[in-house]
Design a protein around this motif. Structure first.
Motif, PDB file in Angstrom:
ATOM      1  N   SER A 112       0.934  -1.323  -0.054  1.00 27.68           N
ATOM      2  CA  SER A 112      -0.201  -0.125   0.007  1.00 27.68           C
ATOM      3  C   SER A 112       0.877   1.126   0.080  1.00 27.68           C
ATOM      4  N   GLN A 113       1.949   1.226   0.664  1.00 29.02           N
ATOM      5  CA  GLN A 113       2.782   2.454   1.171  1.00 29.02           C
ATOM      6  C   GLN A 113       3.450   2.628  -0.459  1.00 29.02           C
ATOM      7  N   HIS A 114       3.795   1.578  -0.988  1.00 33.32           N
ATOM      8  CA  HIS A 114       4.685   1.456  -2.512  1.00 33.32           C
ATOM      9  C   HIS A 114       3.644   2.176  -3.381  1.00 33.32           C
ATOM     10  N   LEU A 115       2.310   1.632  -3.430  1.00 32.67           N
ATOM     11  CA  LEU A 115       1.506   2.194  -4.355  1.00 32.67           C
ATOM     12  C   LEU A 115       1.219   3.714  -4.218  1.00 32.67           C
ATOM     13  N   VAL A 116       0.874   4.183  -2.856  1.00 30.38           N
ATOM     14  CA  VAL A 116       0.827   5.363  -2.631  1.00 30.38           C
ATOM     15  C   VAL A 116       2.039   6.295  -3.126  1.00 30.38           C
ATOM     16  N   ASN A 168      -8.223   6.158  -0.833  1.00 35.02           N
ATOM     17  CA  ASN A 168      -9.422   5.703  -0.215  1.00 35.02           C
ATOM     18  C   ASN A 168      -9.376   3.981  -0.350  1.00 35.02           C
ATOM     19  N   LEU A 169      -8.743   3.537  -1.313  1.00 36.83           N
ATOM     20  CA  LEU A 169      -8.865   2.127  -1.575  1.00 36.83           C
ATOM     21  C   LEU A 169      -7.986   1.585  -0.480  1.00 36.83           C
ATOM     22  N   ILE A 170      -6.880   2.171   0.002  1.00 36.40           N
ATOM     23  CA  ILE A 170      -5.982   1.666   0.942  1.00 36.40           C
ATOM     24  C   ILE A 170      -6.750   1.881   2.164  1.00 36.40           C
ATOM     25  N   LYS A 171      -7.407   2.902   2.573  1.00 35.59           N
ATOM     26  CA  LYS A 171      -7.963   3.176   3.810  1.00 35.59           C
ATOM     27  C   LYS A 171      -9.231   1.959   4.269  1.00 35.59           C
ATOM     28  N   ARG A 188      13.438  -0.740  -2.646  1.00 34.11           N
ATOM     29  CA  ARG A 188      12.357  -0.116  -3.503  1.00 34.11           C
ATOM     30  C   ARG A 188      11.438   0.447  -2.894  1.00 34.11           C
ATOM     31  N   LYS A 189      11.214   1.941  -2.805  1.00 32.00           N
ATOM     32  CA  LYS A 189      10.057   2.310  -2.011  1.00 32.00           C
ATOM     33  C   LYS A 189       8.849   2.567  -3.000  1.00 32.00           C
ATOM     34  N   ASP A 190       8.892   2.089  -4.041  1.00 27.32           N
ATOM     35  CA  ASP A 190       7.403   2.491  -4.911  1.00 27.32           C
ATOM     36  C   ASP A 190       7.594   1.351  -6.111  1.00 27.32           C
ATOM     37  N   LEU A 191       6.576   1.556  -6.870  1.00 30.70           N
ATOM     38  CA  LEU A 191       6.262   0.244  -7.702  1.00 30.70           C
ATOM     39  C   LEU A 191       6.918   0.740  -9.269  1.00 30.70           C
ATOM     40  N   MET A 198       0.389   8.058   8.182  1.00 30.65           N
ATOM     41  CA  MET A 198       0.387   7.966   6.666  1.00 30.65           C
ATOM     42  C   MET A 198      -0.993   7.547   6.221  1.00 30.65           C
ATOM     43  N   ARG A 199      -1.732   6.653   7.185  1.00 30.53           N
ATOM     44  CA  ARG A 199      -2.979   6.019   6.683  1.00 30.53           C
ATOM     45  C   ARG A 199      -4.145   7.000   6.830  1.00 30.53           C
ATOM     46  N   ASP A 200      -4.098   7.571   7.818  1.00 21.60           N
ATOM     47  CA  ASP A 200      -5.534   8.293   8.355  1.00 21.60           C
ATOM     48  C   ASP A 200      -5.418   9.730   8.016  1.00 21.60           C
TER      49      ASP A 200
END
Lengths: 426, 425
Positions: free
Chosen positions: B127-131, B146-149, B276-279, B398-400
């Motif tokens: 999730s964090q990588h996607l963000v 929103n999807l992650i939340k 790798r921090k992202d995708l 990060m999430r909320d």
């Protein structure tokens, strides 16, 4: 649910058709009518006697439950642990076969080894933050506890691997299939039992309200379904549980939703129930109720006739959440009961155990509770927490829970993450 | 491990269990009694199967190397594909054809649970990588956050939908079969997704933490085979009669030496060691972690006579590698024993037949799975410096909180810390 009537519905096919509706107390059933009058009276007496036993043990259960709630979070957790141990025992014993077990001496011990490992893992994760907060004052204990938490995963993993290797080394030549079956069964039991409790315990520490309200709703749904079915039951609901009826189901749903709305109001006014517990202490709790539990007044002027005494009602915002919980409790949670019924039917067992007179075993009581507990926690984490979270609250948490060095480290890391985010946006 | 040679000792009722690895020119007493033609065919057959096995091993090796060259995202895709094949093999394993005909949608239910598990597991890990990947566009960012939340809620409702579907599809005389299949599905998904969750988490920490353990397991396998082939005499465990103590010990020593040297070699590549921090899929650059920075220790006396260098460069990760090698040689083979016992219990020869000479995917991955979980736990506990409370709070932030709120929090916290510093000075 336990079948407490003497004419049980899961009769072998040679009998006349299944009884599909709840018996009314004075309805004469065709099969029994053919029997003599003496049998009818005995039938009635035994049914009332079993209903009395059932009511008696219900009262005892509710009584001890209320006492535990009064005593606090830690005792509720202890109660859940005890319930888990009993449930695991019932389920472990269920599919064991006595003669095969005699040839495998250490096998029962292996089950309890995995149980202990699972308990260490689940409760370690849940209670670690609270444990840290409890020993915050003592430097030595704090360091001990922090290192325990740091290596918590390694410890649990090593214990699991030990059990795994033990299992492989005890595989005996002609018992492979039985042993693998038992191994899989053990895992399924532990997942079911600990999965639901790992959602229940965090709910408790968020505020007893989030544990008590769902549990109460399930009980109300049960009792209401019984009575609605008793008086109005006619059309059968599902083949799996022939005693359930559509009338009982719908009546119970309406009752559950209404009582969810009202119970949330009553429970939400007690600080003991609504305050979260940040550590493992057992004393009195004091906290700021938060937005959810602060009453909002709505005027009723346009809605009610003039003679109505109350001009406005105060509603806690949490009551709207309670409606969702009530909806789930009445519609989805009964499927936990259907699952248990189907399971018992598949493996031809009457009850999971017989710890509770009139009700069967602990698993029989907890089947719907488990589904509800998981939902309550997920709902709470997804819809309640984000609403009530704010910058001030998190800032408070940071300043309270972290040491100076940790706060600066968090500041730096937050800065890095935000910078990366800004870089990507530009 | 698949038994590919013709002298399959486990299932022949006539001859007693052959407890030792055959040397290529040793003649077992039973065959001596028969005529010469069978001997020749036997040998030819065994060499042919060894050839098939080596051929498919080379193909697998080449393929995995290519994927590793291409990057984290492609490795993840490869893991997903492997999972799908493994799940397919295992789902098919205990199904009974006649009962399945009466229960039309049951296969679909299995794949529904598979999809739910995939969404849950990869949602949590990535999730964090996607963000971090979609922060470029405002709309995407809000959709993704929103999807992650609500990720947990979505997965939960998908699971409940499957649960309710299962209950509504229970058919009168098939209860026991259906419950058995339901439990079997859960066990498969847990086994398959636990190890892949840890594998994927390892990959994004740095390909090293995926490649190195996998190499060790392969190394252990190959070394055990050759040591057993040449020196094998005393049987190791009743479950796998082809394994011998000599093979086991020889492979352990070889694995540990290989672990020490491979770690040095692999740890010098930034492509393998950077997290790798992202995708994204492009080139990767980072400041190497301290455990990948060489330390120079003076050469011990007895070697310095032979080699001119006075010091030897050791990456601190090599000491960790010794522990990984120890685990790979001693504990990881139990994954193979478990799979052997399982196949014996349910009287199946292999989990599948996708790979010629090796069996199915599950046959190849049995030891890898145990290793992947260990590597993740080892990495989290002993390599990464963890601050539990900071992680929890950062997670929450990060999430909320939205981006603007995060900035507000950052500025306020900065002010408070500055005031405190001024007060202390």
């Amino acid at each position: 649910m336990q079948k407490d009537t003497t004419t049980s519905s899961s009769t072998p096919p040679t009998n006349t058709g299944r009884i599909r509706h709840r018996k009314r107390s004075n309805e004469v059933i065709p099969e029994d009518g053919k029997a003599n009058g003496g049998k009818l009276l005995v039938n009635d007496k035994s049914k009332y006697k079993s209903m009395l036993i059932r009511a008696y043990s219900s009262v005892w259960m509710i009584g001890s439950f209320v006492l535990i709630i009064y005593m606090g979070h830690l005792y509720i957790t202890a109660m859940i642990v005890v319930i888990q141990i009993f449930m695991a025992r019932e389920l472990f014993n269920l599919l064991r076969r006595a003669h095969e077990d005699k040839q495998l001496p250490g096998f029962r011990l292996l089950n309890w080894h995995f149980f202990f490992t699972a308990m260490l893992f689940v409760y370690g994760r849940i209670l670690s933050q609270r444990l840290v907060n409890t020993v915050n004052s003592d430097k030595v204990l704090y360091r001990l506890v922090s290192s325990l938490i740091k290596y918590h995963m390694v410890v649990c993993y090593s214990l699991y691997i030990t059990g795994f290797i033990w299992f492989i080394l005890t595989l005996k030549k002609k018992m492979y299939k039985y042993q693998f079956g038992q191994y899989a069964w053990t895992h399924m039991i532990l997942i079911v039992v600990f999965g639901q409790s790992s959602f229940t315990v965090p709910s408790i520490f968020e505020g007893i309200f989030w544990f008590l309200l769902p549990a109460t709703l399930i009980v109300i749904n049960d009792i209401a379904a019984y009575f609605f079915g008793f008086f109005f039951g006619r059309t059968p609901l599902i083949k799996l549980s022939p005693k359930k009826t559509w009338e009982g189901f719908i009546g119970a749903s309406v009752t559950t939703i209404i009582s969810a709305f009202m119970l949330a109001n009553i429970m939400g006014r007690s600080q003991w129930l609504t305050c979260p517990r940040k550590d493992l202490s057992t004393g009195w709790l004091d906290c700021d109720p938060g937005l959810l539990f602060t009453p909002e007044s709505y005027s009723l002027l346009g809605w009610t006739p003039l003679w109505f005494p109350w001009k406005e009602i105060s509603i806690l915002p949490v009551q709207w959440h309670a409606l969702c919980l009530g909806l789930f409790a009445s519609i989805i949670a009964p499927f936990g009961g259907f699952f248990a019924s189907g399971f018992k039917r598949a493996f031809k067992i009457k009850d999971f155990g017989d710890s509770i007179p009139g009700h069967g075993g602990l698993t029989d009581r907890m089947d719907c509770q488990m589904v509800m507990a998981v939902f309550a926690y997920i709902y709470h984490q997804s819809f309640v927490v984000p609403q009530s979270l704010s910058v001030e609250m998190i800032l408070d948490q940071i300043l309270m829970n972290l040491s100076f060095d940790e706060q600066e480290a968090l500041y730096r890391r937050l800065g890095e993450m935000l910078q990366q985010g800004i870089q990507r946006m530009t | 491990m698949r038994d590919s040679s013709a002298d399959n000792s486990c299932s022949s009722p006539r001859t007693p269990n052959l407890r030792q690895r055959r040397r290529s020119n040793e003649i077992p007493p039973e065959i001596l009694k028969s005529n010469g033609t069978i001997l020749l065919v036997n040998d030819k057959f065994k060499y042919k199967s060894m050839w098939i096995r080596a051929y498919s091993s080379l193909w697998m090796l080449a393929f995995v190397s290519l994927i590793i060259y291409m990057g984290h995202l492609y490795i993840w895709a490869m893991i997903v594909v492997i999972q799908i094949f493994m799940a397919s093999e295992l789902f098919n394993l205990l199904r009974r054809a006649n009962q399945d005909k009466r229960l039309p949608k049951f296969k679909l239910l299995n794949w529904h649970f598979f999809f739910t598990a995939m969404l849950y597991v990869y949602g949590r890990i990535l999730s964090q990588h996607l963000v971090n990947t979609v922060t470029s566009e405002k709309i995407f960012y809000r959709l993704v956050s929103n999807l992650i939340k609500y990720q947990m809620v979505i997965c939960y409702f998908l699971y409940i939908a499957g649960f309710v579907w299962f209950i509504l599809s229970l058919k009168k005389r098939y209860y026991k079969y259906q419950f058995g299949q339901y439990a079997w599905t859960h066990m498969i998904l847990i086994v398959v997704f636990t190890q892949s969750a840890f594998t994927v988490a390892n990959i994004f920490q740095g390909i090293f933490w995926f490649l190195f353990p996998a190499l060790l397991i392969a190394m252990n396998d190959v070394a055990a085979y050759f040591f057993g082939f040449f020196f094998g005499k005393t049987p190791l465990i009743k479950l796998s009669p082809k394994k011998t103590w000599e093979g086991f010990i020889g492979a352990s020593v070889a694995t540990m030496i290989a672990a020490f040297t491979f770690a040095n070699f692999l740890g010098r590549f930034q492509w393998l060691t950077c997290p790798r921090k992202d995708l994204s899929t492009g080139w990767l650059e980072c400041d190497p972690d301290p455990i990948f920075k060489p330390e120079y220790i003076p050469m011990p006396e007895f070697i310095s006579h032979w080699i001119p260098e006075k010091e030897i460069a050791v990456l601190p990760v090599q000491w960790h590698a010794l522990w990984l090698g120890l685990f790979a040689s001693i504990i990881a083979p139990f994954g193979g024993f478990f799979a052997s016992g399982f196949k014996r219990a349910f009287k199946i020869k292999d989990f599948g037949d996708s790979i010629p000479g090796h069996g199915g995917f599950t046959d190849r991955m049995d030891c890898q799975m145990v290793m992947a979980v260990f590597v993740y736990i080892y990495h989290q506990s002993f390599v990464v410096q963890h601050d539990y409370s900071i992680d929890v709070l950062l997670d929450q932030i990060m999430r909320d909180l939205g981006f603007e709120e995060q900035l507000a929090l950052y500025t306020k916290l900065g002010q408070i810390l500055q005031e405190r510093q001024l007060m202390h000075i």
